[in-house]
Write a protein that holds these residues in place. Structure first.
Motif, PDB file in Angstrom:
ATOM      1  N   VAL A  22      -3.718   7.943 -19.453  1.00  0.00           N
ATOM      2  CA  VAL A  22      -3.610   9.321 -18.997  1.00  0.00           C
ATOM      3  C   VAL A  22      -4.962   9.941 -18.658  1.00  0.00           C
ATOM      4  CG1 VAL A  22      -1.448   9.765 -20.212  1.00  0.00           C
ATOM      5  CG2 VAL A  22      -3.615  10.222 -21.368  1.00  0.00           C
ATOM      6  N   HIS A  23      -6.031   9.241 -19.001  1.00  0.00           N
ATOM      7  CA  HIS A  23      -7.380   9.742 -18.758  1.00  0.00           C
ATOM      8  C   HIS A  23      -8.311   8.543 -18.782  1.00  0.00           C
ATOM      9  CE1 HIS A  23     -11.118  12.020 -19.525  1.00  0.00           C
ATOM     10  NE2 HIS A  23     -10.476  13.029 -18.967  1.00  0.00           N
ATOM     11  N   ARG A  24      -9.486   8.685 -18.250  1.00  0.00           N
ATOM     12  CA  ARG A  24     -10.396   7.538 -18.238  1.00  0.00           C
ATOM     13  C   ARG A  24     -10.723   7.040 -19.639  1.00  0.00           C
ATOM     14  NH1 ARG A  24     -16.471   9.572 -17.557  1.00  0.00           N
ATOM     15  NH2 ARG A  24     -16.737   7.345 -17.703  1.00  0.00           N
ATOM     16  N   SER A  25     -10.480   7.880 -20.658  1.00  0.00           N
ATOM     17  CA  SER A  25     -10.781   7.481 -22.031  1.00  0.00           C
ATOM     18  C   SER A  25      -9.579   7.577 -22.969  1.00  0.00           C
ATOM     19  CB  SER A  25     -11.919   8.347 -22.568  1.00  0.00           C
ATOM     20  OG  SER A  25     -11.522   9.706 -22.565  1.00  0.00           O
ATOM     21  N   ALA A  26      -8.357   7.597 -22.424  1.00  0.00           N
ATOM     22  CA  ALA A  26      -7.187   7.740 -23.300  1.00  0.00           C
ATOM     23  C   ALA A  26      -5.961   7.010 -22.761  1.00  0.00           C
ATOM     24  CB  ALA A  26      -6.853   9.214 -23.480  1.00  0.00           C
ATOM     25  N   ILE A  27      -5.273   6.341 -23.674  1.00  0.00           N
ATOM     26  CA  ILE A  27      -3.984   5.704 -23.405  1.00  0.00           C
ATOM     27  C   ILE A  27      -3.017   6.251 -24.448  1.00  0.00           C
ATOM     28  CG2 ILE A  27      -2.707   3.520 -23.394  1.00  0.00           C
ATOM     29  CD1 ILE A  27      -5.352   2.118 -22.678  1.00  0.00           C
ATOM     30  N   VAL A  28      -1.821   6.646 -24.033  1.00  0.00           N
ATOM     31  CA  VAL A  28      -0.850   7.195 -24.986  1.00  0.00           C
ATOM     32  C   VAL A  28       0.452   6.404 -24.957  1.00  0.00           C
ATOM     33  CG1 VAL A  28      -1.779   9.547 -24.824  1.00  0.00           C
ATOM     34  CG2 VAL A  28       0.140   8.879 -23.378  1.00  0.00           C
ATOM     35  N   ASN A  29       1.170   6.503 -26.052  1.00  0.00           N
ATOM     36  CA  ASN A  29       2.515   5.957 -26.157  1.00  0.00           C
ATOM     37  C   ASN A  29       3.462   7.043 -25.667  1.00  0.00           C
ATOM     38  OD1 ASN A  29       5.074   5.166 -27.000  1.00  0.00           O
ATOM     39  ND2 ASN A  29       4.324   4.258 -28.901  1.00  0.00           N
ATOM     40  N   VAL A  30       4.163   6.810 -24.583  1.00  0.00           N
ATOM     41  CA  VAL A  30       5.043   7.813 -23.971  1.00  0.00           C
ATOM     42  C   VAL A  30       6.112   8.294 -24.953  1.00  0.00           C
ATOM     43  CG1 VAL A  30       6.695   8.195 -22.103  1.00  0.00           C
ATOM     44  CG2 VAL A  30       4.620   6.920 -21.673  1.00  0.00           C
ATOM     45  N   GLU A  31       6.532   7.424 -25.840  1.00  0.00           N
ATOM     46  CA  GLU A  31       7.562   7.795 -26.813  1.00  0.00           C
ATOM     47  C   GLU A  31       7.072   8.825 -27.825  1.00  0.00           C
ATOM     48  OE1 GLU A  31       8.624   4.007 -28.426  1.00  0.00           O
ATOM     49  OE2 GLU A  31       9.615   3.370 -26.569  1.00  0.00           O
ATOM     50  N   ARG A  32       5.754   9.018 -27.912  1.00  0.00           N
ATOM     51  CA  ARG A  32       5.168   9.975 -28.853  1.00  0.00           C
ATOM     52  C   ARG A  32       4.734  11.279 -28.191  1.00  0.00           C
ATOM     53  NH1 ARG A  32       6.696   9.242 -33.456  1.00  0.00           N
ATOM     54  NH2 ARG A  32       4.798  10.044 -34.358  1.00  0.00           N
ATOM     55  N   VAL A  33       4.991  11.431 -26.890  1.00  0.00           N
ATOM     56  CA  VAL A  33       4.629  12.657 -26.185  1.00  0.00           C
ATOM     57  C   VAL A  33       5.608  13.766 -26.571  1.00  0.00           C
ATOM     58  CG1 VAL A  33       4.423  13.774 -23.923  1.00  0.00           C
ATOM     59  CG2 VAL A  33       3.556  11.449 -24.250  1.00  0.00           C
ATOM     60  N   ARG A  34       5.066  14.865 -27.072  1.00  0.00           N
ATOM     61  CA  ARG A  34       5.868  16.005 -27.499  1.00  0.00           C
ATOM     62  C   ARG A  34       6.034  17.017 -26.370  1.00  0.00           C
ATOM     63  NH1 ARG A  34       2.677  18.678 -31.571  1.00  0.00           N
ATOM     64  NH2 ARG A  34       1.851  19.774 -29.790  1.00  0.00           N
ATOM     65  N   ASP A  35       4.920  17.327 -25.689  1.00  0.00           N
ATOM     66  CA  ASP A  35       4.986  18.307 -24.606  1.00  0.00           C
ATOM     67  C   ASP A  35       3.816  18.136 -23.652  1.00  0.00           C
ATOM     68  OD1 ASP A  35       2.801  19.364 -25.970  1.00  0.00           O
ATOM     69  OD2 ASP A  35       3.782  21.204 -26.549  1.00  0.00           O
ATOM     70  N   LEU A  36       3.954  18.764 -22.489  1.00  0.00           N
ATOM     71  CA  LEU A  36       2.910  18.800 -21.467  1.00  0.00           C
ATOM     72  C   LEU A  36       2.640  20.255 -21.139  1.00  0.00           C
ATOM     73  CD1 LEU A  36       4.357  16.045 -19.122  1.00  0.00           C
ATOM     74  CD2 LEU A  36       2.335  15.828 -20.542  1.00  0.00           C
TER      75      LEU A  36
END
Length: 72
Positions: A22-36
Motif C-alpha cells: 500500500v506504500h513504498r514502505s508498507a504491506i498490509v493483510n487485506v483481511e485486517r483492514v478496518r477502514d479507509l
C-alpha cells in the motif's frame, strides 16, 4: 521483526492475497483492514484491526481497491 530485504522481494515472498503493498514502505493483510479514510491529496489512511494506521499512496491505491473489491 526486522528483516534486511527489499520490499519488492518481501512482497514476492508473501505471494499476493491477502497481502497487498500500500506504500513504498508498507504491506498490509487485506483481511485486517478496518477502514479507509481519505486525505486531502487523494491519498488515504488505512486503519487496521489492531488500531494501527498506514498511509496508502496514490500509486498503490488501485492494488488495494482491487484486492478489497471496492472503488477508491
Amino acid at each position: 521483526h526486522l528483516l534486511r530485504e527489499t520490499m519488492g522481494r518481501m512482497e514476492a515472498r508473501l505471494g499476493g492475497a491477502p497481502f497487498v503493498r500500500v506504500h513504498r514502505s508498507a504491506i498490509v493483510n487485506v483481511e485486517r483492514v478496518r477502514d479507509l479514510r481519505p486525505l486531502a491529496n487523494r491519498e488515504y489512511v488505512v486503519g487496521l484491526a489492531d488500531g494501527s494506521e498506514v498511509r496508502l499512496s496514490r500509486s498503490y491505491r488501485q492494488r488495494l481497491a482491487d484486492a478489497m473489491g471496492v472503488e477508491l
